[in-house]
Design an enzyme around this catalytic site. Structure first.
Site, mmCIF file in Angstrom:
data_model
loop_
_atom_site.group_PDB
_atom_site.id
_atom_site.type_symbol
_atom_site.label_atom_id
_atom_site.label_comp_id
_atom_site.label_asym_id
_atom_site.label_seq_id
_atom_site.Cartn_x
_atom_site.Cartn_y
_atom_site.Cartn_z
ATOM 1 N N CYS A 242 0.788 -1.240 0.000
ATOM 2 C CA CYS A 242 0.000 0.000 0.000
ATOM 3 C C CYS A 242 0.818 1.288 0.000
ATOM 4 O O CYS A 242 0.487 2.205 -0.762
ATOM 5 C CB CYS A 242 -1.050 0.006 1.118
ATOM 6 S SG CYS A 242 -0.710 -1.031 2.528
ATOM 7 N N ARG A 271 6.587 -11.410 5.065
ATOM 8 C CA ARG A 271 6.129 -11.191 6.437
ATOM 9 C C ARG A 271 6.750 -12.235 7.333
ATOM 10 O O ARG A 271 6.826 -13.411 6.978
ATOM 11 C CB ARG A 271 4.602 -11.280 6.519
ATOM 12 C CG ARG A 271 3.938 -10.217 5.669
ATOM 13 C CD ARG A 271 2.434 -10.241 5.818
ATOM 14 N NE ARG A 271 1.846 -9.262 4.919
ATOM 15 C CZ ARG A 271 0.543 -9.118 4.729
ATOM 16 N NH1 ARG A 271 -0.308 -9.900 5.380
ATOM 17 N NH2 ARG A 271 0.088 -8.208 3.904
ATOM 18 N N GLN A 289 0.707 -10.724 -3.430
ATOM 19 C CA GLN A 289 -0.692 -10.310 -3.318
ATOM 20 C C GLN A 289 -1.183 -9.795 -4.665
ATOM 21 O O GLN A 289 -0.452 -9.100 -5.366
ATOM 22 C CB GLN A 289 -0.827 -9.199 -2.284
ATOM 23 C CG GLN A 289 -0.559 -9.664 -0.870
ATOM 24 C CD GLN A 289 -0.825 -8.561 0.126
ATOM 25 O OE1 GLN A 289 -0.220 -7.500 0.036
ATOM 26 N NE2 GLN A 289 -1.720 -8.798 1.064
ATOM 27 N N ASP A 291 -2.899 -7.279 -5.421
ATOM 28 C CA ASP A 291 -3.246 -6.164 -4.564
ATOM 29 C C ASP A 291 -3.747 -4.966 -5.361
ATOM 30 O O ASP A 291 -3.122 -4.559 -6.329
ATOM 31 C CB ASP A 291 -1.978 -5.751 -3.805
ATOM 32 C CG ASP A 291 -2.264 -5.239 -2.413
ATOM 33 O OD1 ASP A 291 -3.447 -5.163 -2.047
ATOM 34 O OD2 ASP A 291 -1.307 -4.912 -1.705
ATOM 35 N N HIS A 293 -5.370 -0.937 -4.830
ATOM 36 C CA HIS A 293 -5.718 0.166 -3.933
ATOM 37 C C HIS A 293 -6.535 1.161 -4.714
ATOM 38 O O HIS A 293 -6.115 1.609 -5.785
ATOM 39 C CB HIS A 293 -4.455 0.797 -3.338
ATOM 40 C CG HIS A 293 -3.761 -0.144 -2.404
ATOM 41 N ND1 HIS A 293 -2.729 -0.944 -2.799
ATOM 42 C CD2 HIS A 293 -4.012 -0.450 -1.106
ATOM 43 C CE1 HIS A 293 -2.352 -1.706 -1.780
ATOM 44 N NE2 HIS A 293 -3.115 -1.440 -0.745
ATOM 45 N N LYS A 374 -14.087 -3.790 7.268
ATOM 46 C CA LYS A 374 -13.663 -4.657 6.161
ATOM 47 C C LYS A 374 -14.653 -5.779 5.921
ATOM 48 O O LYS A 374 -15.476 -6.113 6.775
ATOM 49 C CB LYS A 374 -12.292 -5.254 6.450
ATOM 50 C CG LYS A 374 -12.283 -6.176 7.662
ATOM 51 C CD LYS A 374 -10.954 -6.917 7.779
ATOM 52 C CE LYS A 374 -10.947 -7.838 8.993
ATOM 53 N NZ LYS A 374 -9.738 -8.646 9.099
ATOM 54 N N HIS A 420 -8.369 -0.963 0.318
ATOM 55 C CA HIS A 420 -7.409 -2.034 0.015
ATOM 56 C C HIS A 420 -8.219 -3.224 -0.456
ATOM 57 O O HIS A 420 -9.230 -3.547 0.136
ATOM 58 C CB HIS A 420 -6.650 -2.505 1.260
ATOM 59 C CG HIS A 420 -5.935 -1.427 1.994
ATOM 60 N ND1 HIS A 420 -4.563 -1.324 1.977
ATOM 61 C CD2 HIS A 420 -6.376 -0.431 2.797
ATOM 62 C CE1 HIS A 420 -4.205 -0.299 2.744
ATOM 63 N NE2 HIS A 420 -5.277 0.253 3.250
#
Length: 546
Positions: A242, A271, A289, A291, A293, A374, A420
């Site tokens: 992000c 991670r 990911q 991912d 945004h 979320k 996200h």
RNA sequence: GCCCGAGUAGCUCAGUUGGCCAGAGCAGGCGCCUUGUAAGCGCCAGGUCGUCGGUUCGAUUCCGACCUCGGGCUCCA
């Protein structure tokens, strides 16, 4: 246990034998109520039970306690024939003779009250069923799940491995696994391209200032790999994408006319998962990911969430998932950031999106992140297990921390809302789930090897190669297994490798320009299929993603 | 990270109550066989018995630490 002794798997046999004795004795369960005072005397030697009694007496009421003692001022407990007493709200079956179809499964540690700051106790897992047949069914399902284990199948099908020198939770992708992954990623990219996303890329490391500004060093430090020092500057490996997407947004002035802006990246993140949490591809330390945004205005939040959810479900359907459930997580009771109106707007937006998409959901009060509410979306796989894949998170925090702005129609500066969204979640995890969902038998559009051609004898080799050549030219993934081994053995190899179509070609086929198609899952071979017909059939299958 | 358990060939597993050269099947290599539908035959190669220490005349086997994996807990894409 006295003297700090522990249970091990070997003790399960003895415990199970004792359980059978108690069951055979058919001891009645008697329910009793006691005042907290009496209960304390009764369980004077049981530190944890006293704690439960104390909490109940103090009037604390949470769901965990509700299962163990009754509410109101009294405490209930059960006693059976040989004097065993334990706290329980009940109800119980009438007597031990009513039980019997059970199996003890494993010993495991569990934190007292599920809190890692509390001492670890031991828990013995077992399962009990109404009938022996139910128990057997359940145990069979466990065996079936084990057969689908993606770690086993990834090894057997030569897809992925976890070489020791890499470290826990880090995998390498072999050619076949990489091929399937590429198909998955290509499909994802194509859908995002059509769905109005802009593609971006970002590096794997960034200076500490980025993570200070984003706040990750405050609230996510324990999940990050340790700092790297270089030329007096501190860098961190990214645990999330992000902040980089925020940098892209910030690279220029944004107008309300640009919004919503949707950035997409297949971004690899790292991670530091607890060593005991790492689990094949489903939980790894390095993963990618899918991912996105989304930066939008407050007014756009609701419609954007609805379209994100539709998009996600539509992509998941393409991979054979057609049953969904969601969790809607609302504002945490403790610390959280953002105005109430924003939380309400976003939470209602999520709720409306779920309702519009007709996805069943539960509300998890207070389970949202501190920065916004979320939705977590689960899919149900072929044997009924739920997997959490997609997550949609509204974020009021990062736009504030980075001071994001856009110029509104009024000419003034406003703060955008950030959403996200990880759809498959992680490509690695998604691949692992797909392996288990399909039990390794990928549908033709995903299968690394779609067709294997087997000449009956060496004299049919040239024809087999010409068939393979035509299929290959048409864009299919095909190989030839030459007649060095008996046909039966090669058919078996093809089946074991879960190839969707094993084609056998012999003299009849050379004469008729045909193949014998052994379709995966079919009862037997289908002889004399014209090559042209087979190609149409396969093309349809790929097109339909079957 | 914590509790319980496990590490023997590429894979699946035997085995050694401490002692001759550690075994099998599959996979791999080389031959033979030339095959119409789920394992043809033979030979060969492949192991520091997870790593490092300790006990012992001797350790793959016993003990300890560590590493990795599995099942849970916590956490989570």
């Amino acid at each position: 246990m006295p003297g700090g002794a522990t249970f091990s798997d070997e003790d399960l046999l003895a415990i199970e034998a004792r359980m059978r004795e108690v069951i055979a004795a058919d001891q009645a369960f008697e329910r009793h109520e006691a005042t907290p005072r009496e209960a304390q005397d009764l369980f004077a030697d049981h530190r944890y039970k006293l704690e439960i009694i104390e909490r109940v007496t103090a009037g604390e009421d949470d769901s965990e306690l509700a299962g163990e003692v009754s509410d109101g001022g009294s405490v209930s407990y059960y006693q059976n024939g040989d004097g065993f007493i334990d706290l329980c709200t009940g109800p119980h079956v009438a007597s031990t003779g009513r039980l019997g179809h059970f199996a003890l499964q494993k010993v495991a540690g569990a934190y007292w009250r599920g809190d890692e700051r509390q001492p670890m106790l031991q828990r013995i897992y077992g399962t009990a069923w109404a009938t022996g047949a139910d128990l057997a069914d359940y145990l069979d399902r466990l065996v079936e799940a084990d057969k689908r284990d993606h770690r086993r199948l990834a090894t057997e099908l030569d897809l992925v491995s976890w070489p020791e020198p890499l470290g826990p939770g880090l995998a390498v992708w072999h050619p076949k696994g990489a091929l399937v992954r590429k198909i998955i990623e290509d499909y994802s990219r194509a859908r995002h391209e059509a769905g109005g996303y802009d593609f971006v890329f970002s590096p794997h490391i960034a200076k500490s200032v980025l993570w200070e500004t984003s706040g990750h060093l405050d609230f996510y430090a324990e999940g990050m790999y340790p700092a790297m020092e270089l030329d007096g500057v501190t860098y961190y490996l990214k645990p999330m994408n992000c902040p980089f997407h925020v940098m892209v947004y910030q690279s220029g002035q944004r107008s309300y006319r640009d919004l919503p802006t949707r950035y997409f990246e297949l971004g690899a993140v790292y991670r530091y998962e607890l060593s005991g949490a790492v689990h094949g591809l489903l939980r790894s330390r390095g993963f990618t990911q899918d991912d996105a945004h989304i930066f939008c205005t407050r007014d756009q939040v609701a419609s954007e969430l609805a379209s994100l959810l539709d998009f996600s479900v539509s992509v998941l359907r393409a991979f054979g998932f057609d049953e969904f459930q969601a969790k809607l997580s609302t504002r945490p009771a403790e610390k959280s950031v953002g105005e109430d109106v924003l939380w309400d707007l976003a939470t209602e937006g999520l709720r409306e999106a779920l309702e519009a998409a007709e996805i069943p959901f539960t509300v998890e009060e207070g389970a949202g992140a501190f920065y916004g509410p979320k939705i977590d979306l689960d899919v149900t796989d072929a044997i009924g297990r739920a997997w959490q894949l997609t997550t949609l998170q509204v974020d009021f925090n990062l736009p504030d921390r980075f001071g994001l702005e856009y110029v509104g129609a009024d000419g003034g500066r406003h703060q955008p809302v950030m959403i996200h969204r990880a759809l498959m979640g992680s490509v690695e995890r998604f691949f692992g789930v797909l392996i288990e969902h399909y039990a390794g038998a990928f549908p033709s559009w995903l299968a690394p090897e779609q067709v294997r051609v087997l000449p009956v004898a060496a004299e049919h080799q040239a024809y087999a190669e010409s068939v393979a050549g035509r299929l290959s030219a048409a864009g299919f993934r095909v190989s030839v297994d030459a007649a060095d081994e008996p046909l039966g053995k090669r058919v078996r190899s093809g089946k074991v490798a879960k190839v969707p179509h094993v084609l056998v070609v012999g003299g009849d086929d050379v004469d008729g320009d045909t193949v014998g198609d052994n379709a995966r899952g079919a009862d037997g071979p289908e002889r004399d299929v014209p090559v042209a017909d087979f190609m149409v059939r396969l093309a349809d299958e790929v097109e339909a993603r079957r």
